[in-house]
Design a protein around this motif. Structure first.
Motif, PDB file in Angstrom:
ATOM      1  N   ASP A  71       3.212   2.599  -2.150  1.00  0.00           N
ATOM      2  CA  ASP A  71       3.923   1.606  -2.977  1.00  0.00           C
ATOM      3  C   ASP A  71       3.162   0.288  -3.136  1.00  0.00           C
ATOM      4  OD1 ASP A  71       6.120   3.380  -3.284  1.00  0.00           O
ATOM      5  OD2 ASP A  71       6.906   2.753  -1.345  1.00  0.00           O
ATOM      6  N   VAL A  72       1.826   0.368  -3.104  1.00  0.00           N
ATOM      7  CA  VAL A  72       1.007  -0.809  -3.388  1.00  0.00           C
ATOM      8  C   VAL A  72       0.469  -0.657  -4.804  1.00  0.00           C
ATOM      9  CG1 VAL A  72      -1.052  -2.139  -2.784  1.00  0.00           C
ATOM     10  CG2 VAL A  72       0.363  -1.130  -0.971  1.00  0.00           C
ATOM     11  N   GLU A  73       0.891  -1.530  -5.685  1.00  0.00           N
ATOM     12  CA  GLU A  73       0.544  -1.398  -7.092  1.00  0.00           C
ATOM     13  C   GLU A  73      -0.917  -1.738  -7.366  1.00  0.00           C
ATOM     14  OE1 GLU A  73       3.129  -3.761  -9.442  1.00  0.00           O
ATOM     15  OE2 GLU A  73       4.918  -2.535  -9.054  1.00  0.00           O
ATOM     16  N   ALA A  74      -1.458  -1.096  -8.429  1.00  0.00           N
ATOM     17  CA  ALA A  74      -2.783  -1.471  -8.910  1.00  0.00           C
ATOM     18  C   ALA A  74      -2.783  -2.952  -9.256  1.00  0.00           C
ATOM     19  CB  ALA A  74      -3.137  -0.632 -10.138  1.00  0.00           C
ATOM     20  N   GLY A  75      -3.869  -3.636  -8.885  1.00  0.00           N
ATOM     21  CA  GLY A  75      -3.947  -5.069  -9.129  1.00  0.00           C
ATOM     22  C   GLY A  75      -3.574  -5.902  -7.935  1.00  0.00           C
ATOM     23  N   THR A  76      -3.300  -5.253  -6.775  1.00  0.00           N
ATOM     24  CA  THR A  76      -2.957  -5.989  -5.556  1.00  0.00           C
ATOM     25  C   THR A  76      -4.220  -6.292  -4.763  1.00  0.00           C
ATOM     26  OG1 THR A  76      -0.812  -4.859  -5.416  1.00  0.00           O
ATOM     27  CG2 THR A  76      -1.604  -5.970  -3.424  1.00  0.00           C
ATOM     28  N   ALA A  77      -4.535  -7.554  -4.593  1.00  0.00           N
ATOM     29  CA  ALA A  77      -5.712  -7.955  -3.824  1.00  0.00           C
ATOM     30  C   ALA A  77      -5.534  -7.577  -2.355  1.00  0.00           C
ATOM     31  CB  ALA A  77      -5.937  -9.463  -3.943  1.00  0.00           C
ATOM     32  N   PHE A  78      -6.634  -7.327  -1.675  1.00  0.00           N
ATOM     33  CA  PHE A  78      -6.582  -6.949  -0.267  1.00  0.00           C
ATOM     34  C   PHE A  78      -5.861  -8.018   0.547  1.00  0.00           C
ATOM     35  CE2 PHE A  78      -8.301  -6.798   4.050  1.00  0.00           C
ATOM     36  CZ  PHE A  78      -8.116  -5.457   4.366  1.00  0.00           C
ATOM     37  N   GLU A  79      -6.114  -9.278   0.226  1.00  0.00           N
ATOM     38  CA  GLU A  79      -5.496 -10.380   0.962  1.00  0.00           C
ATOM     39  C   GLU A  79      -3.979 -10.407   0.797  1.00  0.00           C
ATOM     40  OE1 GLU A  79      -7.960 -10.582  -1.148  1.00  0.00           O
ATOM     41  OE2 GLU A  79      -9.698 -11.354  -0.048  1.00  0.00           O
ATOM     42  N   ASP A  80      -3.484  -9.786  -0.273  1.00  0.00           N
ATOM     43  CA  ASP A  80      -2.049  -9.796  -0.542  1.00  0.00           C
ATOM     44  C   ASP A  80      -1.325  -8.561   0.001  1.00  0.00           C
ATOM     45  OD1 ASP A  80      -2.304 -12.203  -1.885  1.00  0.00           O
ATOM     46  OD2 ASP A  80      -2.654 -11.239  -3.827  1.00  0.00           O
ATOM     47  N   LEU A  81      -2.081  -7.672   0.636  1.00  0.00           N
ATOM     48  CA  LEU A  81      -1.434  -6.508   1.249  1.00  0.00           C
ATOM     49  C   LEU A  81      -0.548  -6.966   2.401  1.00  0.00           C
ATOM     50  CD1 LEU A  81      -4.473  -4.042   1.399  1.00  0.00           C
ATOM     51  CD2 LEU A  81      -2.469  -3.837  -0.084  1.00  0.00           C
ATOM     52  N   PRO A  82       0.567  -6.280   2.656  1.00  0.00           N
ATOM     53  CA  PRO A  82       1.430  -6.647   3.795  1.00  0.00           C
ATOM     54  C   PRO A  82       0.657  -6.588   5.107  1.00  0.00           C
ATOM     55  CG  PRO A  82       2.522  -5.055   2.352  1.00  0.00           C
ATOM     56  CD  PRO A  82       1.098  -5.134   1.886  1.00  0.00           C
ATOM     57  N   ASP A  83       1.034  -7.414   6.053  1.00  0.00           N
ATOM     58  CA  ASP A  83       0.335  -7.458   7.337  1.00  0.00           C
ATOM     59  C   ASP A  83       0.398  -6.120   8.074  1.00  0.00           C
ATOM     60  OD1 ASP A  83      -0.348 -10.082   6.927  1.00  0.00           O
ATOM     61  OD2 ASP A  83       1.332 -10.897   8.084  1.00  0.00           O
ATOM     62  N   ASP A  84       1.456  -5.339   7.825  1.00  0.00           N
ATOM     63  CA  ASP A  84       1.589  -4.058   8.516  1.00  0.00           C
ATOM     64  C   ASP A  84       0.999  -2.904   7.721  1.00  0.00           C
ATOM     65  OD1 ASP A  84       3.445  -3.991   6.481  1.00  0.00           O
ATOM     66  OD2 ASP A  84       5.135  -3.358   7.743  1.00  0.00           O
ATOM     67  N   TRP A  85       0.328  -3.201   6.611  1.00  0.00           N
ATOM     68  CA  TRP A  85      -0.338  -2.142   5.852  1.00  0.00           C
ATOM     69  C   TRP A  85      -1.472  -1.556   6.674  1.00  0.00           C
ATOM     70  CZ3 TRP A  85      -5.350  -1.369   4.044  1.00  0.00           C
ATOM     71  CH2 TRP A  85      -5.510  -0.358   3.085  1.00  0.00           C
ATOM     72  N   VAL A  86      -1.649  -0.247   6.609  1.00  0.00           N
ATOM     73  CA  VAL A  86      -2.725   0.416   7.349  1.00  0.00           C
ATOM     74  C   VAL A  86      -3.527   1.308   6.419  1.00  0.00           C
ATOM     75  CG1 VAL A  86      -1.487   0.391   9.547  1.00  0.00           C
ATOM     76  CG2 VAL A  86      -1.247   2.370   8.022  1.00  0.00           C
ATOM     77  N   CYS A  87      -4.724   1.620   6.831  1.00  0.00           N
ATOM     78  CA  CYS A  87      -5.596   2.518   6.070  1.00  0.00           C
ATOM     79  C   CYS A  87      -4.864   3.829   5.823  1.00  0.00           C
ATOM     80  CB  CYS A  87      -6.886   2.776   6.837  1.00  0.00           C
ATOM     81  SG  CYS A  87      -7.964   4.010   6.060  1.00  0.00           S
ATOM     82  N   PRO A  88      -4.747   4.277   4.577  1.00  0.00           N
ATOM     83  CA  PRO A  88      -4.015   5.517   4.284  1.00  0.00           C
ATOM     84  C   PRO A  88      -4.718   6.771   4.749  1.00  0.00           C
ATOM     85  CG  PRO A  88      -5.013   4.641   2.294  1.00  0.00           C
ATOM     86  CD  PRO A  88      -5.214   3.600   3.360  1.00  0.00           C
ATOM     87  N   GLU A  89      -5.977   6.657   5.175  1.00  0.00           N
ATOM     88  CA  GLU A  89      -6.692   7.836   5.628  1.00  0.00           C
ATOM     89  C   GLU A  89      -6.722   7.978   7.139  1.00  0.00           C
ATOM     90  OE1 GLU A  89     -10.509   8.354   3.881  1.00  0.00           O
ATOM     91  OE2 GLU A  89      -9.662   8.890   1.926  1.00  0.00           O
ATOM     92  N   CYS A  90      -6.780   6.867   7.875  1.00  0.00           N
ATOM     93  CA  CYS A  90      -6.902   6.996   9.327  1.00  0.00           C
ATOM     94  C   CYS A  90      -5.932   6.125  10.107  1.00  0.00           C
ATOM     95  CB  CYS A  90      -8.333   6.704   9.776  1.00  0.00           C
ATOM     96  SG  CYS A  90      -8.788   4.957   9.703  1.00  0.00           S
ATOM     97  N   GLY A  91      -5.189   5.260   9.421  1.00  0.00           N
ATOM     98  CA  GLY A  91      -4.202   4.450  10.118  1.00  0.00           C
ATOM     99  C   GLY A  91      -4.729   3.164  10.702  1.00  0.00           C
ATOM    100  N   ALA A  92      -5.972   2.805  10.435  1.00  0.00           N
ATOM    101  CA  ALA A  92      -6.522   1.542  10.953  1.00  0.00           C
ATOM    102  C   ALA A  92      -5.845   0.354  10.284  1.00  0.00           C
ATOM    103  CB  ALA A  92      -8.029   1.499  10.721  1.00  0.00           C
ATOM    104  N   GLY A  93      -5.687  -0.747  11.034  1.00  0.00           N
ATOM    105  CA  GLY A  93      -5.068  -1.940  10.502  1.00  0.00           C
ATOM    106  C   GLY A  93      -6.016  -2.732   9.613  1.00  0.00           C
TER     107      GLY A  93
END
Length: 236
Positions: free
Chosen positions: A205-227
């Protein structure tokens, strides 16, 4: 018509297959282990020929299968599924024991294990199908549910490396929203996944056009789970 996504309807279990070579151990995530016959009990397991674990099994002719629970953290899956044993010791800070074959049995996040001796190997283009006799098996935590590949993919939003037997090329991602430019890409130091703001992370649910800095703090890598702190800027 070849609708490969129909293959997602097949049921697989998420496991760590481990083996040994001399006094060295390695393991990787596999989702193609299945029982062949009841007596003597035998299993088959498909593994990419380029993996280090394949090299170890080909050398020792033994392997273990640690069956993962649904609660297994994505970071744990990432360590065994997206990191190479040529670069790190995957068993560092991992609870395991040595089985009767001499191969390691992962105990963390494991609901049961199988030990097997290879009886036959079949070359299947990019993979080898190892057919093996079960020499030991045990339930470790009967109260937890084993993780299926469908659960990993659909509930935990996990992804599949290109070396996996069940890998299917993803469809082209959505393009950048009109008017959004010059945002930087970031690379996961754990698995190499690239976060591209032009694409976002639609599965989470992260839309195209979302800068990395604007990702939620609890967002993790979708491939391995890294923060987020495990990512670095991709230089132009």
């Amino acid at each position: 018509m070849l609708d490969l996504e129909a293959l997602f309807k097949l049921s697989y279990g998420m496991c760590i297959v481990s083996s040994k070579k001399g006094n060295r151990f390695n393991g990787c995530i596999v989702n193609t282990v299945f029982q062949l016959v009841p007596e003597p009990p035998m299993v088959a397991m498909s593994l990419n020929i380029q993996s280090l674990t394949h090299e170890y099994i080909a050398d020792s002719k033994v392997f273990t299968v640690s069956i993962l629970s649904q609660e297994t953290p994505m970071l744990f899956i990432g360590k065994f599924g997206f990191r190479s044993g040529k670069e790190i010791d995957k068993f560092e800070q991992i609870n395991f024991k040595i089985g009767q074959t001499g191969s390691p049995i992962v105990l963390d996040n494991t609901v049961g294990f199988i030990e097997a001796e290879v009886a036959q190997s079949i070359d299947v283009v990019t993979h080898t199908l190892f057919i093996a006799k079960i020499v030991a098996c045990e339930t470790l935590d009967g109260g937890k549910e084993p993780m299926t590949y469908a659960y990993y993919r659909d509930i935990k939003h996990g992804r599949t490396p290109k070396t996996a037997a069940t890998y299917i090329r993803e469809k082209p991602a959505a393009k950048l929203k009109e008017g959004i430019t010059n945002m930087k890409k970031y690379k996961c130091l754990m698995c190499g996944y690239i976060y591209d703001p032009e694409v976002g992370d639609p599965d989470n649910d992260v839309e195209a056009g979302t800068a990395f800095e604007d990702l939620p703090d609890d967002w993790v890598c979708p491939e391995c789970g890294a923060g987020k702190d495990e990512f670095e800027l991709v230089e132009d």
